[in-house]
Design a protein around this motif. Structure first.
Motif, PDB file in Angstrom:
ATOM      1  N   LEU A 129      37.768  32.391  34.944  1.00  0.00           N
ATOM      2  CA  LEU A 129      37.417  33.369  36.046  1.00  0.00           C
ATOM      3  C   LEU A 129      36.506  34.418  35.693  1.00  0.00           C
ATOM      4  N   GLU A 130      37.111  35.150  34.453  1.00  0.00           N
ATOM      5  CA  GLU A 130      36.036  36.244  33.983  1.00  0.00           C
ATOM      6  C   GLU A 130      34.547  35.747  33.629  1.00  0.00           C
ATOM      7  N   ALA A 131      34.556  34.479  33.068  1.00  0.00           N
ATOM      8  CA  ALA A 131      33.322  34.105  32.735  1.00  0.00           C
ATOM      9  C   ALA A 131      32.487  33.879  33.676  1.00  0.00           C
ATOM     10  N   VAL A 132      32.827  33.367  34.877  1.00  0.00           N
ATOM     11  CA  VAL A 132      32.244  32.882  36.129  1.00  0.00           C
ATOM     12  C   VAL A 132      31.874  34.115  36.575  1.00  0.00           C
ATOM     13  N   LEU A 133      32.694  35.301  36.713  1.00  0.00           N
ATOM     14  CA  LEU A 133      32.195  36.405  37.285  1.00  0.00           C
ATOM     15  C   LEU A 133      31.253  37.132  36.566  1.00  0.00           C
ATOM     16  N   LYS A 134      31.051  36.810  35.125  1.00  0.00           N
ATOM     17  CA  LYS A 134      30.060  37.345  34.333  1.00  0.00           C
ATOM     18  C   LYS A 134      28.639  36.834  34.696  1.00  0.00           C
ATOM     19  N   GLU A 135      28.637  35.489  35.072  1.00  0.00           N
ATOM     20  CA  GLU A 135      27.390  34.758  35.118  1.00  0.00           C
ATOM     21  C   GLU A 135      27.158  34.840  36.698  1.00  0.00           C
ATOM     22  N   THR A 136      27.743  35.307  37.461  1.00  0.00           N
ATOM     23  CA  THR A 136      27.328  35.428  38.963  1.00  0.00           C
ATOM     24  C   THR A 136      27.142  36.879  39.224  1.00  0.00           C
TER      25      THR A 136
ATOM     26  N   SER B  32      50.782  25.520  47.323  1.00  0.00           N
ATOM     27  CA  SER B  32      51.745  24.473  47.964  1.00  0.00           C
ATOM     28  C   SER B  32      52.299  23.438  47.418  1.00  0.00           C
ATOM     29  N   MET B  33      51.629  22.779  46.327  1.00  0.00           N
ATOM     30  CA  MET B  33      51.978  21.450  45.753  1.00  0.00           C
ATOM     31  C   MET B  33      52.980  21.644  44.539  1.00  0.00           C
ATOM     32  N   ASP B  34      52.609  22.863  43.913  1.00  0.00           N
ATOM     33  CA  ASP B  34      53.297  23.445  42.623  1.00  0.00           C
ATOM     34  C   ASP B  34      54.650  24.242  42.558  1.00  0.00           C
ATOM     35  N   GLY B  35      54.358  25.159  43.869  1.00  0.00           N
ATOM     36  CA  GLY B  35      55.274  26.008  43.857  1.00  0.00           C
ATOM     37  C   GLY B  35      54.989  27.466  42.887  1.00  0.00           C
ATOM     38  N   ASP B  36      53.943  27.317  42.345  1.00  0.00           N
ATOM     39  CA  ASP B  36      53.731  28.599  41.435  1.00  0.00           C
ATOM     40  C   ASP B  36      53.337  29.757  41.909  1.00  0.00           C
ATOM     41  N   ILE B  37      53.025  30.848  41.445  1.00  0.00           N
ATOM     42  CA  ILE B  37      52.392  32.091  42.066  1.00  0.00           C
ATOM     43  C   ILE B  37      51.074  32.414  41.409  1.00  0.00           C
ATOM     44  N   ALA B  38      50.281  32.922  42.288  1.00  0.00           N
ATOM     45  CA  ALA B  38      48.852  33.408  41.589  1.00  0.00           C
ATOM     46  C   ALA B  38      49.047  34.655  40.699  1.00  0.00           C
ATOM     47  N   PRO B  39      48.201  34.720  39.711  1.00  0.00           N
ATOM     48  CA  PRO B  39      48.507  35.864  38.804  1.00  0.00           C
ATOM     49  C   PRO B  39      47.526  36.969  39.490  1.00  0.00           C
ATOM     50  N   LEU B  40      48.003  37.410  40.400  1.00  0.00           N
ATOM     51  CA  LEU B  40      47.211  38.381  41.453  1.00  0.00           C
ATOM     52  C   LEU B  40      46.867  39.516  40.750  1.00  0.00           C
ATOM     53  N   PRO B  41      47.650  40.310  39.837  1.00  0.00           N
ATOM     54  CA  PRO B  41      47.205  41.384  39.486  1.00  0.00           C
ATOM     55  C   PRO B  41      46.164  41.379  38.462  1.00  0.00           C
ATOM     56  N   ALA B  42      45.884  40.134  37.847  1.00  0.00           N
ATOM     57  CA  ALA B  42      44.838  39.867  36.545  1.00  0.00           C
ATOM     58  C   ALA B  42      43.718  39.561  37.447  1.00  0.00           C
TER      59      ALA B  42
ATOM     60  N   VAL C  28      43.092  40.814  40.520  1.00  0.00           N
ATOM     61  CA  VAL C  28      42.482  42.120  41.095  1.00  0.00           C
ATOM     62  C   VAL C  28      41.783  42.872  40.152  1.00  0.00           C
ATOM     63  N   GLN C  29      42.396  42.962  38.813  1.00  0.00           N
ATOM     64  CA  GLN C  29      41.741  43.619  37.766  1.00  0.00           C
ATOM     65  C   GLN C  29      40.457  43.143  37.332  1.00  0.00           C
ATOM     66  N   LEU C  30      40.070  42.025  37.292  1.00  0.00           N
ATOM     67  CA  LEU C  30      39.030  41.212  37.067  1.00  0.00           C
ATOM     68  C   LEU C  30      37.901  41.485  38.249  1.00  0.00           C
ATOM     69  N   ALA C  31      38.254  41.441  39.265  1.00  0.00           N
ATOM     70  CA  ALA C  31      37.651  41.645  40.381  1.00  0.00           C
ATOM     71  C   ALA C  31      36.971  43.175  40.573  1.00  0.00           C
TER      72      ALA C  31
ATOM     73  N   LEU D  74      49.836  45.834  45.331  1.00  0.00           N
ATOM     74  CA  LEU D  74      48.572  45.844  45.123  1.00  0.00           C
ATOM     75  C   LEU D  74      48.002  46.131  46.519  1.00  0.00           C
ATOM     76  N   HIS D  75      48.720  47.059  47.186  1.00  0.00           N
ATOM     77  CA  HIS D  75      48.313  47.516  48.697  1.00  0.00           C
ATOM     78  C   HIS D  75      46.899  48.165  48.448  1.00  0.00           C
ATOM     79  N   GLY D  76      45.985  47.981  48.926  1.00  0.00           N
ATOM     80  CA  GLY D  76      44.682  48.783  49.044  1.00  0.00           C
ATOM     81  C   GLY D  76      43.794  48.176  47.879  1.00  0.00           C
ATOM     82  N   ARG D  77      44.148  47.290  47.272  1.00  0.00           N
ATOM     83  CA  ARG D  77      43.448  46.590  46.020  1.00  0.00           C
ATOM     84  C   ARG D  77      42.995  44.987  46.505  1.00  0.00           C
ATOM     85  N   VAL D  78      43.467  44.347  47.571  1.00  0.00           N
ATOM     86  CA  VAL D  78      43.291  43.155  47.982  1.00  0.00           C
ATOM     87  C   VAL D  78      42.486  43.106  49.194  1.00  0.00           C
ATOM     88  N   HIS D  79      41.615  42.857  49.143  1.00  0.00           N
ATOM     89  CA  HIS D  79      40.456  43.122  50.512  1.00  0.00           C
ATOM     90  C   HIS D  79      40.661  42.347  51.697  1.00  0.00           C
TER      91      HIS D  79
END
Length: 392
Positions: A158-165, A180-190, A192-195, A226-231
């Motif tokens: 993700l960071e590499a894509v953000l750099k190149e865009t 929805s298929m695997d039931g895992d949670i997104a690494p949202l803090p990471a 948000v930090q990259l964003a 993460l209130h106020g940091r997710v748009h």
């Protein structure tokens, strides 16, 4: 006719591969135990996480709304289809999510289609997790933005894509909150930090996190503080909330823009008043008590632990969505059918929804399952799992 021959050929192929499914017609409402062909079946595939479809406060709200407003709204939102009950729901949703505003759509699927196609233009880029929901994929397809995919939860990529865009006008990182298929949670803090580091917008689809993650089920943004940091937060009213619909929660300016540009919002009749009232009642139930969410997590964590102890492969699950990985599509569907014979409905999910070698039955534990229900399920799963060589 030629086109029917083509359709028949597709269907025959699905049958040969063991992927063809007839829709099951249930003879009772969404509940823990449901009736199929006159037989009571333990439901382990419903998105009714909190059991709210039968909650007395929701039923009462729906009935009162029908008496007051009738059964339909009569128009799209921008003509005569915005009733005071719709506005009240949006105000309550914004308060619940901790945002300036919220805008309700007719379904979660159309929410993603409408929001993504509205905020993204030809000078923008959308950056999407490879396992995001089909509604996100279709919403992206409706845009003229550039598209980038990063490997599932791979923050280095993700960071590499953000750099190149960086030359794009706007960069939007899109992720499911709970996959929805695997039931895992997104690494949202990471994410948000990259964003924040690379000046990108964060867009989170909380379809399977609404009513599940966060205090009183407020979602993944609240779960991680993460209130106020997710748009942009996308939510559904069709799963844990117990009714139907979707919503965008975010800035007031975002709401006003979507009202003027989101085609599913502009060209679809608004929610029936009884549905809006039901959703409003559900949000108030959640705000009033965390008991249902607590019970949901207690059930899910206990059940997942016991499945693992039996030797089942539950993949990356960390939520009430608990897959049992089988592999081959045809074998997966036979496993699902055999569980139904044993009294459990656990939907088989195979290619193209998941990878060809990652067929699974997807179990969903709810707050309404009793200890006796889950013991019944474990006993049947152990028996059938041994028959299929999934456990010893």
């Amino acid at each position: 006719m030629g086109y029917l021959d083509d359709l028949a050929s597709d269907i025959d192929g699905w049958k040969r591969d063991g992927r063809y499914r007839k829709i099951k017609v249930w003879e009772s409402g969404s509940d823990t135990w449901m009736t199929l062909n006159g037989r009571r079946i333990l439901q382990m595939s419903s998105n009714n996480y909190l059991g709210l479809t039968h909650h007395p406060k929701l039923k009462e709200a729906a009935s009162q709304a029908i008496d007051k407003y009738g059964v339909g709204s009569g128009s799209v939102r921008t003509i005569t289809g915005t009733l005071d009950i719709h506005e009240e729901l949006e105000i309550e949703l914004a308060t619940f999510k901790g945002t300036e505003a919220a805008l309700v759509f007719q379904s979660g699927f159309t929410t993603n289609q409408g929001a993504l196609s509205s905020i993204l233009g030809p000078d923008d880029v959308v950056i999407s997790d490879e396992l995001n929901h089909a509604s996100i994929i279709d919403g992206i397809r409706l845009t003229k933005a550039s598209r980038k995919i990063y490997a599932h939860k791979d923050m280095d990529q993700l960071e590499a894509v953000l750099k190149e865009t960086q030359h794009h006008r706007k960069r939007v990182v899109v992720t499911d909150g709970v996959f929805s298929m695997d039931g895992d949670i997104a690494p949202l803090p990471a994410i948000v930090q990259l964003a924040e580091t690379y000046d990108a917008i964060v867009y989170v689809d909380d379809a399977h996190a609404s009513g599940v993650l966060g205090k009183n089920g407020k979602g993944s943004t609240d779960h991680f503080g993460l209130h106020g940091r997710v748009h942009i937060q996308i939510g559904t009213l069709s799963k844990a909330i117990g009714a139907v619909g979707g919503y965008v929660a975010g800035a007031q300016l975002l709401k006003e823009h979507l009202i003027h540009t989101a085609r599913p919002f502009l060209f679809s009749t608004s929610q029936p008043p009884a549905v809006a009232a039901t959703c409003l009642a559900a949000i108030r139930v959640l705000q009033g008590s965390a008991d249902l969410v607590t019970r949901l997590w207690d059930n899910a964590n206990d059940f997942r632990t016991q499945l693992k102890q039996l030797g089942f492969d539950t993949g990356a699950s960390e939520t009430p969505i608990i897959p049992i990985i089988v592999g081959d599509p045809a074998r997966t569907m036979r496993f699902s059918d055999r569980l139904l014979e044993a009294g459990i409905f656990a939907q088989g999910i195979v290619y193209p929804t998941v990878a060809m070698d990652k067929g699974r039955v997807r179990l969903i534990v709810t707050a309404q399952h009793t200890k006796e229900d889950l013991a019944f399920a474990l006993n049947a799963l152990q028996q059938v799992g041994r028959e299929f060589g999934l456990i010893s």
